[in-house]
Scaffold this active site. Structure first.
Site, PDB file in Angstrom:
ATOM      1  N   SER A 127     -25.817 -21.349 -31.173  1.00 25.78           N
ATOM      2  CA  SER A 127     -25.975 -22.759 -30.825  1.00 25.78           C
ATOM      3  C   SER A 127     -27.324 -23.057 -30.176  1.00 25.78           C
ATOM      4  O   SER A 127     -27.887 -22.205 -29.473  1.00 25.78           O
ATOM      5  CB  SER A 127     -24.841 -23.106 -29.863  1.00 25.78           C
ATOM      6  N   TYR A 151     -20.403 -21.790 -22.071  1.00 27.14           N
ATOM      7  CA  TYR A 151     -20.344 -21.721 -23.538  1.00 27.14           C
ATOM      8  C   TYR A 151     -21.633 -21.085 -24.061  1.00 27.14           C
ATOM      9  O   TYR A 151     -21.612 -20.131 -24.845  1.00 27.14           O
ATOM     10  CB  TYR A 151     -20.157 -23.131 -24.119  1.00 27.14           C
TER      11      TYR A 151
HETATM   12  N1  LIG Z   1     -20.296 -28.176 -34.332  1.00 27.75           N
HETATM   13  C1  LIG Z   1     -21.523 -27.982 -33.866  1.00 27.75           C
HETATM   14  O1  LIG Z   1     -22.325 -28.919 -33.714  1.00 27.75           O
HETATM   15  C2  LIG Z   1     -21.985 -26.589 -33.516  1.00 27.75           C
HETATM   16  C3  LIG Z   1     -23.272 -26.440 -32.986  1.00 27.75           C
HETATM   17  C4  LIG Z   1     -23.722 -25.157 -32.681  1.00 27.75           C
HETATM   18  C5  LIG Z   1     -22.925 -24.061 -32.928  1.00 27.75           C
HETATM   19  N2  LIG Z   1     -21.664 -24.236 -33.419  1.00 27.75           N
HETATM   20  C6  LIG Z   1     -20.847 -23.032 -33.666  1.00 27.75           C
HETATM   21  O2  LIG Z   1     -20.346 -23.095 -34.989  1.00 27.75           O
HETATM   22  C7  LIG Z   1     -19.049 -22.491 -35.046  1.00 27.75           C
HETATM   23  C8  LIG Z   1     -18.051 -23.474 -35.623  1.00 27.75           C
HETATM   24  O3  LIG Z   1     -18.003 -24.622 -34.782  1.00 27.75           O
HETATM   25  P1  LIG Z   1     -17.072 -25.869 -35.086  1.00 27.75           P
HETATM   26  O4  LIG Z   1     -17.746 -27.066 -34.564  1.00 27.75           O
HETATM   27  O5  LIG Z   1     -16.639 -25.821 -36.506  1.00 27.75           O
HETATM   28  O6  LIG Z   1     -15.828 -25.534 -34.133  1.00 27.75           O
HETATM   29  P2  LIG Z   1     -14.240 -25.629 -34.428  1.00 27.75           P
HETATM   30  O7  LIG Z   1     -13.582 -25.514 -33.094  1.00 27.75           O
HETATM   31  O8  LIG Z   1     -13.966 -26.833 -35.235  1.00 27.75           O
HETATM   32  O9  LIG Z   1     -13.952 -24.330 -35.290  1.00 27.75           O
HETATM   33  C9  LIG Z   1     -13.703 -23.061 -34.741  1.00 27.75           C
HETATM   34  C10 LIG Z   1     -12.425 -22.510 -35.377  1.00 27.75           C
HETATM   35  O10 LIG Z   1     -12.272 -21.163 -34.908  1.00 27.75           O
HETATM   36  C11 LIG Z   1     -10.891 -20.939 -34.656  1.00 27.75           C
HETATM   37  N3  LIG Z   1     -10.803 -19.875 -33.645  1.00 27.75           N
HETATM   38  C12 LIG Z   1     -11.147 -19.951 -32.336  1.00 27.75           C
HETATM   39  N4  LIG Z   1     -10.926 -18.776 -31.725  1.00 27.75           N
HETATM   40  C13 LIG Z   1     -10.453 -17.917 -32.676  1.00 27.75           C
HETATM   41  C14 LIG Z   1     -10.040 -16.548 -32.662  1.00 27.75           C
HETATM   42  N5  LIG Z   1     -10.025 -15.851 -31.542  1.00 27.75           N
HETATM   43  N6  LIG Z   1      -9.612 -15.993 -33.818  1.00 27.75           N
HETATM   44  C15 LIG Z   1      -9.580 -16.716 -34.991  1.00 27.75           C
HETATM   45  N7  LIG Z   1      -9.946 -18.018 -35.044  1.00 27.75           N
HETATM   46  C16 LIG Z   1     -10.377 -18.616 -33.906  1.00 27.75           C
HETATM   47  C17 LIG Z   1     -10.348 -22.277 -34.172  1.00 27.75           C
HETATM   48  O11 LIG Z   1      -8.954 -22.404 -34.383  1.00 27.75           O
HETATM   49  C18 LIG Z   1     -11.173 -23.263 -35.001  1.00 27.75           C
HETATM   50  O12 LIG Z   1     -10.458 -23.683 -36.145  1.00 27.75           O
HETATM   51  C19 LIG Z   1     -18.733 -22.058 -33.627  1.00 27.75           C
HETATM   52  O13 LIG Z   1     -19.116 -20.715 -33.479  1.00 27.75           O
HETATM   53  C20 LIG Z   1     -19.626 -22.951 -32.772  1.00 27.75           C
HETATM   54  O14 LIG Z   1     -19.922 -22.356 -31.538  1.00 27.75           O
HETATM   55  C21 LIG Z   1     -21.173 -25.479 -33.706  1.00 27.75           C
END
Ligand SMILES: NC(=O)c1ccc[n+]([C@@H]2O[C@H](COP(=O)([O-])OP(=O)(O)OC[C@H]3O[C@@H](n4cnc5c(N)ncnc54)[C@H](O)[C@@H]3O)[C@@H](O)[C@H]2O)c1
Length: 315
Positions: A127, A151
């Site tokens: 991130s 985070y």
């Molecule tokens: N959305 C953004 O703008 C953004 C920005 C930077 C980084 N990220 C990173 O991208 C990735 C996806 O983000 P997102 O926005 O889709 O989040 P999200 O919460 O929608 O998706 C994460 C998914 O992972 C699953 N999960 C969590 N812990 C778990 C575990 N222990 N075992 C199996 N599944 C598990 C959750 O149920 C969820 O469906 C993450 O790593 C997040 O940190 C997202």
């Protein structure tokens, strides 16, 4: 080629998986389907993915090493996209344990498992929050990491675990992704829900936060290309490099919706970055990508695809 996507029922995981499926790849998706936000929304995304014959889903929590090892050893993926995580800045003050488990412990387990089965590439979503606040912009990949919240700190730990693992990897630092069926705890979704309920919009830091919003299709475009590009041991920003002030975002929304809404300007909240503004020079050089969806087009798309389920979500 066999693809494993962890966190496939999440926002980015869903869009990435859908894209891989449309390219006729066999995709194995894992997700714990946790209740951080609406399970109905995760199930809605999953239902769409399950309509593809080349998609295989298993509910598993990566914190459970034995179960995860059993499943991943059977899948034997060539490429692993590791997106499963506990996201969110403010929630990391409420429930730090969830970040320690779902980010650090889960990543440790995954690395231990895939090291044994020898994969071709691991692609990890880190991130922009790992950078923290800086005076100079745009932020390039070699800037000092100054994570401001738990985070972001867990993301730094995960990045380092991956670098030390010996597994071929690409780490992407994503700057605020947005798009359809998005995360209900994120700004756009919160704003739209409140607008449709005729409620005021709260803007923190008096609406002066700047965010480098990146449309979901631009994010997944890069993630999909990354597995076949001849790159490894790289850390790359994914951003449109075009930051927008949150109060200007409200004006864009009012124009698109042709609706006025009341805005409350409030003070800055703990742990939130003042400005995210990344450089995408490295990204453009490697992936030959120079065009990113302009924010007004991205928002219109988001508004047009905002579902009745999303309107009802409480968070
Ligand atoms: N959305 C953004 O703008 C953004 C920005 C930077 C980084 N990220 C990173 O991208 C990735 C996806 O983000 P997102 O926005 O889709 O989040 P999200 O919460 O929608 O998706 C994460 C998914 O992972 C699953 N999960 C969590 N812990 C778990 C575990 N222990 N075992 C199996 N599944 C598990 C959750 O149920 C969820 O469906 C993450 O790593 C997040 O940190 C997202």
């Amino acid at each position: 080629m066999r693809f494993l996507v962890t966190g496939c029922a999440g926002f980015i995981g869903f869009h990435l998986t859908l894209r891989l499926l449309k390219k006729k790849h066999n995709v194995y998706g894992l997700d714990s389907l946790n209740n951080y936000y609406s399970l109905k929304l995760k199930k809605k995304r999953l239902k769409i993915l399950l309509s593809y014959k080349n998609f295989f889903f298993k509910k598993v929590n990566l914190v459970d090493y034995t179960e995860s090892k059993k499943i991943i050893s059977i899948i034997r993926p060539d490429v692993v996209y590791h997106l499963a995580a506990q996201p969110g800045v403010l929630y990391s003050y409420k429930n730090p344990l969830s970040y320690r488990s779902n980010n650090i412990a889960a990543t440790k387990n995954l690395l231990k498992i895939i090291k044994k089965i020898k994969i071709a590439k691991l692609i990890f979503t880190s991130s922009s929050s790992v950078y923290g606040d800086h005076k100079n912009h745009p932020i390039t990949e070699n800037f000092k990491l100054k994570p401001k919240n738990y985070y972001a700190k867990t993301k730094v730990v995960c990045e380092n675990l991956i670098r030390r693992s010996g597994i071929p990897y690409v780490i992407f630092r994503i700057f605020t992704a947005y798009g359809s069926l998005g995360r209900p705890d994120m700004l756009f979704s919160i704003m739209l829900r409140r607008i449709y309920k005729n409620l005021d919009i709260n803007l923190y830091n008096h609406g002066n936060y700047l965010r480098d919003f990146t449309y979901i299709d631009d994010v997944t475009d890069i993630l999909v290309k990354a597995y076949k590009k001849n790159i490894e041991r790289k850390t790359i920003n994914i951003c449109s490099s075009n930051p927008v002030k949150i109060k200007d975002l409200c004006s864009i929304m009012m124009k698109i919706l042709n609706k006025k809404f009341k805005i409350n300007l409030l003070k800055k909240r703990k742990g939130e970055m003042i400005k995210t503004y990344g450089s995408n020079k490295e990204l453009s050089k490697i992936f030959k990508k120079n065009k990113f969806r302009p924010i007004n087009l991205g928002i219109s798309n988001l508004i047009n695809n905002f579902t009745s389920l999303e309107r009802k979500i409480k968070i």
